[in-house]
Design an enzyme around this catalytic site. Structure first.
Site, PDB file in Angstrom:
ATOM      1  N   ARG A 186       0.857  -1.174   0.000  1.00 17.14           N
ATOM      2  CA  ARG A 186       0.000   0.000   0.000  1.00 17.14           C
ATOM      3  C   ARG A 186       0.900   1.232   0.000  1.00 17.14           C
ATOM      4  O   ARG A 186       1.970   1.232   0.643  1.00 17.14           O
ATOM      5  CB  ARG A 186      -0.898   0.045   1.243  1.00 17.14           C
ATOM      6  CG  ARG A 186      -2.097  -0.911   1.203  1.00 17.14           C
ATOM      7  CD  ARG A 186      -3.133  -0.485   0.172  1.00 17.14           C
ATOM      8  NE  ARG A 186      -4.305  -1.350   0.147  1.00 17.14           N
ATOM      9  CZ  ARG A 186      -4.455  -2.418  -0.642  1.00 17.14           C
ATOM     10  NH1 ARG A 186      -3.489  -2.757  -1.490  1.00 17.14           N
ATOM     11  NH2 ARG A 186      -5.559  -3.135  -0.611  1.00 17.14           N
ATOM     12  N   GLU A 232      -3.810   7.298  -4.278  1.00 16.50           N
ATOM     13  CA  GLU A 232      -4.266   6.805  -5.590  1.00 16.50           C
ATOM     14  C   GLU A 232      -5.618   7.402  -5.960  1.00 16.50           C
ATOM     15  O   GLU A 232      -6.461   7.552  -5.068  1.00 16.50           O
ATOM     16  CB  GLU A 232      -4.374   5.277  -5.545  1.00 16.50           C
ATOM     17  CG  GLU A 232      -3.033   4.614  -5.378  1.00 16.50           C
ATOM     18  CD  GLU A 232      -3.146   3.091  -5.254  1.00 16.50           C
ATOM     19  OE1 GLU A 232      -4.195   2.512  -5.580  1.00 16.50           O
ATOM     20  OE2 GLU A 232      -2.156   2.498  -4.822  1.00 16.50           O
ATOM     21  N   HIS A 238      -1.640   0.090  -9.924  1.00 18.15           N
ATOM     22  CA  HIS A 238      -2.192  -0.892  -8.971  1.00 18.15           C
ATOM     23  C   HIS A 238      -2.718  -2.131  -9.718  1.00 18.15           C
ATOM     24  O   HIS A 238      -3.894  -2.463  -9.658  1.00 18.15           O
ATOM     25  CB  HIS A 238      -3.300  -0.240  -8.121  1.00 18.15           C
ATOM     26  CG  HIS A 238      -3.514  -0.948  -6.810  1.00 18.15           C
ATOM     27  ND1 HIS A 238      -3.794  -0.293  -5.630  1.00 18.15           N
ATOM     28  CD2 HIS A 238      -3.529  -2.267  -6.493  1.00 18.15           C
ATOM     29  CE1 HIS A 238      -3.948  -1.169  -4.658  1.00 18.15           C
ATOM     30  NE2 HIS A 238      -3.791  -2.377  -5.163  1.00 18.15           N
TER      31      HIS A 238
HETATM   32  N1  LIG Z   1      -0.685  -4.370  -5.241  1.00 17.69           N
HETATM   33  C1  LIG Z   1      -1.808  -5.063  -5.146  1.00 17.69           C
HETATM   34  O1  LIG Z   1      -2.627  -5.111  -6.069  1.00 17.69           O
HETATM   35  C2  LIG Z   1      -2.088  -5.849  -3.927  1.00 17.69           C
HETATM   36  C3  LIG Z   1      -1.627  -5.446  -2.696  1.00 17.69           C
HETATM   37  N2  LIG Z   1      -1.887  -6.194  -1.581  1.00 17.69           N
HETATM   38  C4  LIG Z   1      -1.376  -5.753  -0.277  1.00 17.69           C
HETATM   39  O2  LIG Z   1      -0.528  -6.763   0.243  1.00 17.69           O
HETATM   40  C5  LIG Z   1      -0.756  -6.860   1.635  1.00 17.69           C
HETATM   41  C6  LIG Z   1      -0.264  -8.191   2.159  1.00 17.69           C
HETATM   42  O3  LIG Z   1      -1.126  -9.231   1.779  1.00 17.69           O
HETATM   43  P1  LIG Z   1      -0.899 -10.727   2.348  1.00 17.69           P
HETATM   44  O4  LIG Z   1       0.482 -11.166   2.079  1.00 17.69           O
HETATM   45  O5  LIG Z   1      -2.018 -11.567   1.874  1.00 17.69           O
HETATM   46  O6  LIG Z   1      -1.053 -10.447   3.914  1.00 17.69           O
HETATM   47  P2  LIG Z   1      -0.490 -11.323   5.108  1.00 17.69           P
HETATM   48  O7  LIG Z   1      -1.281 -10.908   6.293  1.00 17.69           O
HETATM   49  O8  LIG Z   1      -0.446 -12.763   4.731  1.00 17.69           O
HETATM   50  O9  LIG Z   1       1.026 -10.827   5.266  1.00 17.69           O
HETATM   51  C7  LIG Z   1       1.427  -9.650   5.847  1.00 17.69           C
HETATM   52  C8  LIG Z   1       2.692  -9.916   6.647  1.00 17.69           C
HETATM   53  O10 LIG Z   1       3.243  -8.669   7.054  1.00 17.69           O
HETATM   54  C9  LIG Z   1       3.679  -8.809   8.416  1.00 17.69           C
HETATM   55  N3  LIG Z   1       3.730  -7.457   8.973  1.00 17.69           N
HETATM   56  C10 LIG Z   1       2.708  -6.640   9.301  1.00 17.69           C
HETATM   57  N4  LIG Z   1       3.180  -5.452   9.728  1.00 17.69           N
HETATM   58  C11 LIG Z   1       4.523  -5.520   9.670  1.00 17.69           C
HETATM   59  C12 LIG Z   1       5.570  -4.618   9.979  1.00 17.69           C
HETATM   60  N5  LIG Z   1       5.332  -3.397  10.453  1.00 17.69           N
HETATM   61  N6  LIG Z   1       6.841  -5.020   9.799  1.00 17.69           N
HETATM   62  C13 LIG Z   1       7.108  -6.270   9.341  1.00 17.69           C
HETATM   63  N7  LIG Z   1       6.167  -7.177   9.043  1.00 17.69           N
HETATM   64  C14 LIG Z   1       4.881  -6.802   9.193  1.00 17.69           C
HETATM   65  C15 LIG Z   1       2.652  -9.734   9.035  1.00 17.69           C
HETATM   66  O11 LIG Z   1       3.140 -10.325  10.236  1.00 17.69           O
HETATM   67  C16 LIG Z   1       2.445 -10.744   7.910  1.00 17.69           C
HETATM   68  O12 LIG Z   1       3.396 -11.780   7.973  1.00 17.69           O
HETATM   69  C17 LIG Z   1      -2.261  -6.608   1.757  1.00 17.69           C
HETATM   70  O13 LIG Z   1      -2.625  -6.196   3.063  1.00 17.69           O
HETATM   71  C18 LIG Z   1      -2.507  -5.549   0.708  1.00 17.69           C
HETATM   72  O14 LIG Z   1      -2.434  -4.259   1.262  1.00 17.69           O
HETATM   73  C19 LIG Z   1      -2.585  -7.361  -1.667  1.00 17.69           C
HETATM   74  C20 LIG Z   1      -3.070  -7.804  -2.865  1.00 17.69           C
HETATM   75  C21 LIG Z   1      -2.897  -7.067  -4.089  1.00 17.69           C
HETATM   76  O1  LIG Z   2      -6.311  -7.323  -2.672  1.00 16.08           O
HETATM   77  C1  LIG Z   2      -5.844  -6.177  -2.464  1.00 16.08           C
HETATM   78  O2  LIG Z   2      -5.582  -5.784  -1.321  1.00 16.08           O
HETATM   79  C2  LIG Z   2      -5.585  -5.263  -3.572  1.00 16.08           C
HETATM   80  O3  LIG Z   2      -4.849  -4.333  -3.446  1.00 16.08           O
HETATM   81  C3  LIG Z   2      -6.226  -5.473  -4.895  1.00 16.08           C
HETATM   82  O4  LIG Z   2      -6.421  -6.747  -5.234  1.00 16.08           O
END
Ligand SMILES: NC(=O)C1=CN([C@@H]2O[C@H](COP(=O)(O)OP(=O)(O)OC[C@H]3O[C@@H](n4cnc5c(N)ncnc54)[C@H](O)[C@@H]3O)[C@@H](O)[C@H]2O)C=CC1
Ligand SMILES: O=C(O)C(=O)CO
Length: 315
Positions: free
Chosen positions: A235, A264, A282
């Site tokens: 993000r 964004e 994105h």
């Molecule tokens: N660019 C895009 O289109 C997309 C972006 N995302 C973003 O990716 C993020 C992660 O998704 P997932 O991997 O499924 O989540 P997840 O919950 O599996 O992984 C997040 C990890 O970050 C760690 N974490 C949290 N805060 C932290 C910090 N301050 N320092 C170090 N580690 C920390 C957590 O312990 C966890 O292991 C979502 O929350 C979303 O914002 C997700 C999907 C698509």
């Molecule tokens: O899944 C998310 O968090 C996204 O950013 C878009 O898929």
């Protein structure tokens, strides 16, 4: 039939499945719901299928509430105040796993494009300025064997790590908020700054919002190698965008690949002007079957709520 608001256009198959089951209102604007619109949605609908950019702040939950479930389209839910939702009796779900591989693929797209100057090269060719192959032209960063540092070793972080490790022979370091065991040869580093200093390529995959806003600040960027490449697929608010621009302008780091931005769809002119930045709108999950899987998962959570079952992907 329960009234369902879908806040953005979704793939046809998802809309058809939703309409077969609910009285659907589809909002077709591309901008997210304002806080006032989010409050009205909570007042007027039984269920809402929102997505990133919608304003479900604490304030949105202060009025009359008819809505029982917010089934978010996306894994990231930093646009929803989950504590306020819970206090108002609104259940929240998201779409983990459905997004993981596609988002990791975009991470690799950005690593490769930023390291190998793909955007810059394409602009050169399109401008008709390419003068021919030369041994010294547009030399970039060789990716194979470089050390990648993952910030946030969750689902997406691990998927990026696996691609780097097994696809590009890259040693993997990671920094996670809590100790994290992973089933691959990767080393956890105890401090964010140590990770920034040791890796050649940094990839951010932590959730946005809350304490993570501004996690990557000027000091963290200053810890990077001058040859370092910074990639953000998480993000935009996780990074101090002004500090990142300054680091890129000064040549304090070599380049960046960004899929997400602080405000964004606004992308600062100063960022757009930099040749050493690859910028995507994105695109992390932008593939039809992925968006269909996300939509179906969100819908399954609304159906579970409607049938009085526990939400399969409750936040
Ligand atoms: N660019 C895009 O289109 C997309 C972006 N995302 C973003 O990716 C993020 C992660 O998704 P997932 O991997 O499924 O989540 P997840 O919950 O599996 O992984 C997040 C990890 O970050 C760690 N974490 C949290 N805060 C932290 C910090 N301050 N320092 C170090 N580690 C920390 C957590 O312990 C966890 O292991 C979502 O929350 C979303 O914002 C997700 C999907 C698509
Ligand atoms: O899944 C998310 O968090 C996204 O950013 C878009 O898929």
């Amino acid at each position: 039939m329960k009234k369902l608001l879908i806040t953005r256009a979704l793939p046809d198959s998802v809309l058809a499945a939703a309409r077969a089951r609910f009285d659907v209102t589809l909002r077709t604007e591309t901008a997210g719901l304002s806080v006032a619109e989010a409050a009205a949605a909570l007042r007027d609908y039984d269920a809402v299928l929102p997505t990133l950019g919608d304003g479900f702040t604490a304030e949105a939950f202060t009025g009359d509430i008819r809505c029982g479930v917010l089934a978010n389209f996306g894994v990231g839910y930093n646009h929803i105040d989950v504590a306020a939702a819970r206090a108002a009796g609104v259940a929240v779900s998201n779409t983990p796993d459905a997004v993981t591989d596609a988002t990791a693929d975009i991470g690799l797209t950005l690593i490769l494009s930023a390291c190998r100057r793909a955007g810059e090269g394409e602009r050169l060719v399109r401008a008709g300025l390419w003068t021919g192959w030369q041994p010294t032209q547009m030399l970039g960063t060789h990716v194979t064997g470089k050390t990648v540092g993952i910030i946030g070793m969750g689902r997406i972080g691990q998927a990026v790590a696996r691609r780097c490790l097994y696809g590009f022979d890259m040693p993997v370091l990671y920094f996670n908020r809590s100790p994290k065991m992973v089933d691959m040869p990767a080393r956890q580093v105890d401090s964010l700054h140590d990770l920034m200093a040791q890796a050649d390529i940094i990839v951010v995959t932590v959730p946005g919002g809350g304490a993570n806003t501004g996690l990557i600040d000027a000091a963290a960027l200053a810890a990077m190698k001058p040859t370092g490449i910074f990639v953000n697929i998480a993000r935009g608010d996780v990074v101090d965008e002004d500090a990142l621009i300054a680091a890129l302008q000064k040549g304090q780091i070599a380049g960046a690949g960004l899929d997400v931005f602080a405000k964004e769809p606004f992308v600062p002119e100063a960022l757009r002007a930099l040749e050493n930045v690859v910028i995507l709108p994105h695109l992390g999950t932008a593939a039809l079957e992925v968006r269909e899987a996300m939509g179906q998962m969100a819908l399954d959570n609304i159906i579970a709520w409607d049938e009085g079952r526990a939400l399969p992907q409750a936040v």
